[in-house]
Scaffold this active site. Structure first.
Site, PDB file in Angstrom:
ATOM      1  N   TYR A 145     -12.152  -0.932 -13.911  1.00  0.00           N
ATOM      2  CA  TYR A 145     -12.343   0.277 -13.103  1.00  0.00           C
ATOM      3  C   TYR A 145     -12.173  -0.046 -11.616  1.00  0.00           C
ATOM      4  O   TYR A 145     -11.421   0.621 -10.898  1.00  0.00           O
ATOM      5  CB  TYR A 145     -13.731   0.858 -13.375  1.00  0.00           C
ATOM      6  CG  TYR A 145     -14.058   2.104 -12.575  1.00  0.00           C
ATOM      7  CD1 TYR A 145     -13.730   3.366 -13.049  1.00  0.00           C
ATOM      8  CD2 TYR A 145     -14.700   2.019 -11.336  1.00  0.00           C
ATOM      9  CE1 TYR A 145     -14.027   4.514 -12.325  1.00  0.00           C
ATOM     10  CE2 TYR A 145     -14.998   3.159 -10.606  1.00  0.00           C
ATOM     11  CZ  TYR A 145     -14.663   4.394 -11.099  1.00  0.00           C
ATOM     12  OH  TYR A 145     -14.951   5.524 -10.373  1.00  0.00           O
ATOM     13  N   LYS A 149      -9.108   1.140  -8.884  1.00  0.00           N
ATOM     14  CA  LYS A 149      -9.432   1.792  -7.617  1.00  0.00           C
ATOM     15  C   LYS A 149      -8.894   0.973  -6.444  1.00  0.00           C
ATOM     16  O   LYS A 149      -8.360   1.532  -5.464  1.00  0.00           O
ATOM     17  CB  LYS A 149     -10.939   1.967  -7.487  1.00  0.00           C
ATOM     18  CG  LYS A 149     -11.545   2.999  -8.431  1.00  0.00           C
ATOM     19  CD  LYS A 149     -11.071   4.399  -8.095  1.00  0.00           C
ATOM     20  CE  LYS A 149     -11.829   5.453  -8.896  1.00  0.00           C
ATOM     21  NZ  LYS A 149     -11.365   6.826  -8.591  1.00  0.00           N
TER      22      LYS A 149
END
Length: 240
Positions: A145, A149
């Protein structure tokens, strides 16, 4: 004329951003782009829908004409065509791996779609881009994750906006439409940090605080140029 282009409008921060932008007199129009339209009407709001991964193929002028049956947006169209306007973009687009269904689909939304929107905004004369990233974003992270990002942030930096604001909120507080068990547990455990007013950069932050900080930064034209990373503590300072 000042125009805001908003993506991720139906999300937690996106709805707060829309509220902030509609009531702010500095913005003449808010153009919301997404896969579907919201059940909302406002004189300043124009909603455009389509495949955001193919946004580079969109003809903004033609799409506005299709929406402008009464001719109210003639001034907007002419300003966009002449480049005689300030375009600020706000992107709060994002999902979870669980909701997306796979890591590949998650990356398609949180990285590919974000960069496609940013490239399109730049191509139509966008000057500023404010992006909701995440605490811990890092393209070299071992956490998928955070890695995605971080890679999205790196791609945005390569586009060389006059101003790129990267907002890294911690755990978000607000009224979500969907239930997220992990976030609910974390909220229960961490919300006391908000009441105690300690550890600003990691304690939860309200959705409206992130939205207000983004709009405030975008309107501080001339005070910041290049890339700026704004963490949760700074957002809270800006909105208290």
């Amino acid at each position: 004329m000042r125009i805001a282009i908003l993506s991720g409008t139906s999300g937690l921060i996106g709805m707060q951003l829309l509220h902030q932008l509609l009531k702010n007199p500095s913005y003449d129009y808010i153009i919301s782009i997404g896969r579907r339209e919201l059940a909302l009407k406002h004189a300043k709001l124009i909603q455009l829908k389509g495949d955001l991964l193919k946004v580079s193929d969109w003809n903004l002028g033609e799409m506005i004409v299709e929406k402008d049956l009464g001719g109210e947006h003639q001034d907007l169209r002419s300003k966009l065509e002449s480049g005689d306007c300030q375009i600020d973009s706000f992107c709060s687009l994002g999902t979870t791996i669980g909701k997306a269904g796979s890591k590949e689909k998650f990356k398609s939304i949180d990285q590919d779609m974000v960069l496609a929107i940013a490239s399109w905004v730049k191509s139509i004369g966008g000057n500023q881009f404010c992006y909701v990233s995440a605490l811990g974003a890092d393209s070299n992270s071992g956490v998928f994750y955070n890695q995605v990002k971080g890679q999205a942030e790196d791609g945005l930096k390569d586009l060389n906006f006059d101003y790129l604001g990267i907002f890294r909120p911690s755990l978000l507080l607000g009224e979500r439409k969907e239930f997220r068990f992990g976030e609910q547990v974390a909220t229960v455990l961490m919300k006391p940090l908000v009441w105690l007013k300690v550890l600003k950069n990691i304690r939860p932050i309200y959705d409206y605080q992130v939205a207000k900080a983004m709009v405030q930064k975008a309107l501080d034209t001339g005070k910041a140029k290049g890339v700026e990373i704004i963490n949760s503590g700074q957002m809270q300072d800006l909105t208290t």
